[in-house]
Design an enzyme around this catalytic site. Structure first.
Site, PDB file in Angstrom:
ATOM      1  N   GLU A 114       0.823  -1.202   0.000  1.00  0.00           N
ATOM      2  CA  GLU A 114       0.000   0.000   0.000  1.00  0.00           C
ATOM      3  C   GLU A 114       0.859   1.254   0.000  1.00  0.00           C
ATOM      4  OE1 GLU A 114      -2.655   0.160   3.287  1.00  0.00           O
ATOM      5  OE2 GLU A 114      -3.378  -1.878   2.976  1.00  0.00           O
ATOM      6  N   CYS A 363      -3.359   1.593   8.250  1.00  0.00           N
ATOM      7  CA  CYS A 363      -2.205   1.091   7.507  1.00  0.00           C
ATOM      8  C   CYS A 363      -2.282  -0.429   7.383  1.00  0.00           C
ATOM      9  CB  CYS A 363      -0.922   1.503   8.230  1.00  0.00           C
ATOM     10  SG  CYS A 363       0.575   0.999   7.387  1.00  0.00           S
TER      11      CYS A 363
END
Length: 389
Positions: A114, A363
């Site tokens: 990511e 996250c």
């Protein structure tokens, strides 16, 4: 990050090394400018050719060697034989109402990472990932739901910045990535050499020229690496994920504290401050009725008293993770009370502004959710084939 893993059994087998994969070529982004010059000279070219290539990569931001119109076909062939440009494939883009953009990228070996773009009042800030998975052991974090699979190469870290910048280049609005935070999946100092190479590449005045004061590296507290980093001469900002003001509490939510307790951590931080004369930021995630008591705030104020003039504390609202449902976000009242105790003690602190709350904000969450969907799809397809026999 916890030991929980959502991998299927076939994924647990020993993975092939990246460099051993058939057809694999490293990204040219992994070379520093000096290394690119050396490589060009070794392959029969003048130094200025490397400078031209560097300009094509970082100023004109081409995505293939063929776009380099002032480079000979023979040399382009050599480049193609040895390197790729950007090794990442864009899988998913999620854009929030507040302008935050979350990217899911696929690496050459099929692994997922990511990257997040945040719009700040001072410009565009990109949060990059440095590892596939994480072994640090924070019990509240989505990043550690998958154990560390491998380190990212320097080229793969740089490539995240380049693809985010391409996203805005393609829109034609002239916006430029101005700030970088190394706070994505993984522990940057557990991938020390590649992260250092990445920092020097994006900071290079002849390339992206992102100022050192606009770059922040966050560590969970690898004390020896903090000391080593102090001596590197890179003037970037350092952030430390603290999240608790005493050893008992910190060890219960961050496994790394068992190896590097607060005494060792703060010895390293004090060395860093003395060596660099630079401020350290402490990240403190607010977990409801876990680490957000007024007495925790007083402990935190006492812990940082010695370095108060060169430290700063970010209080971070928790983004809930379904796999860690025993944690919840501190109420606004508890955050305000915690903040007030710090301010009364003269602590420089702020409650961090949230970004991307309407997308997979935590996250590692987008990656984790995508992997779940991919597995569910694979199971469904396998089941359908079985029933069709």
């Amino acid at each position: 990050m916890s030991e929980v893993t959502t991998q299927s059994k076939p994924e647990r087998r020993k993975r092939q090394k990246l460099e051993d994969m058939e057809g694999y070529k490293p990204s040219i982004y992994g070379l520093t400018r000096d290394e690119l010059i050396d490589w060009a000279v070794e392959h029969g070219e003048k130094k200025f050719r490397a400078t031209q290539i560097w300009d094509w990569l970082y100023k004109k931001r081409v995505q293939s060697f063929e776009e380099m119109t002032n480079i000979s076909k023979d040399f382009i062939a050599k480049l193609n034989d040895n390197f790729c440009v950007n090794p990442l494939k864009q899988r998913i883009v999620q854009e929030s109402k507040d302008g935050t953009v979350k990217y899911l990228f696929e690496l050459p070996d099929g692994m997922l990472i990511e990257t997040v773009l945040m719009r700040q009042h001072y410009g565009l800030s990109v949060c990059v990932t440095t590892q596939v998975g994480c072994n640090i052991g924070c019990t509240f974090c989505a990043s550690g739901l998958i154990k560390k699979q491998r380190d990212l190469t320097a080229g793969e870290i740089v490539a995240q910045i380049m693809l985010v910048q391409k996203y805005f280049d393609d829109r034609g609005d002239g916006e430029r990535v101005s700030h970088v935070v190394v706070m994505g999946i993984g522990e940057p100092f557990d991938n020390y050499d590649n992260v250092l190479r990445f920092l020097r590449t994006i900071n290079n005045d002849n390339g992206l020229a992102i100022g050192a004061r606009h770059i922040t590296v966050s560590t969970s507290g690898l004390a020896p690496k903090i000391k080593e980093f102090a001596n590197e001469g890179v003037q970037v900002n350092l952030a430390v994920s603290l999240h608790a003001p005493n050893n008992d509490l910190r060890s219960s939510i961050m496994r790394i504290n068992r190896s590097f307790p607060l005494e060792k951590l703060f010895e390293a931080i004090e060395y860093y401050i003395q060596t660099t004369n630079r401020r350290v930021t402490f990240e403190y995630i607010m977990l409801n009725e876990v680490n957000d008591h007024p007495e925790n705030a007083q402990e935190l104020a006492d812990l940082t008293k010695k370095i108060r003039k060169l430290s700063y504390i970010n209080l971070i609202p928790y983004n809930p993770v379904s796999e860690h449902d025993h944690y919840s976000r501190s109420t606004k009242e508890r955050v305000a009370a915690f903040y007030d105790v710090l301010k009364k003690n003269g602590v420089n602190c702020v409650v961090r502004q949230e970004h991307g709350t309407d997308i997979d904000a935590a996250c590692g969450q987008l990656r984790s959710n995508t992997m779940k969907r991919d597995r569910q799809k694979a199971v469904a397809e396998a089941s359908g084939k079985s029933e069709g026999k």
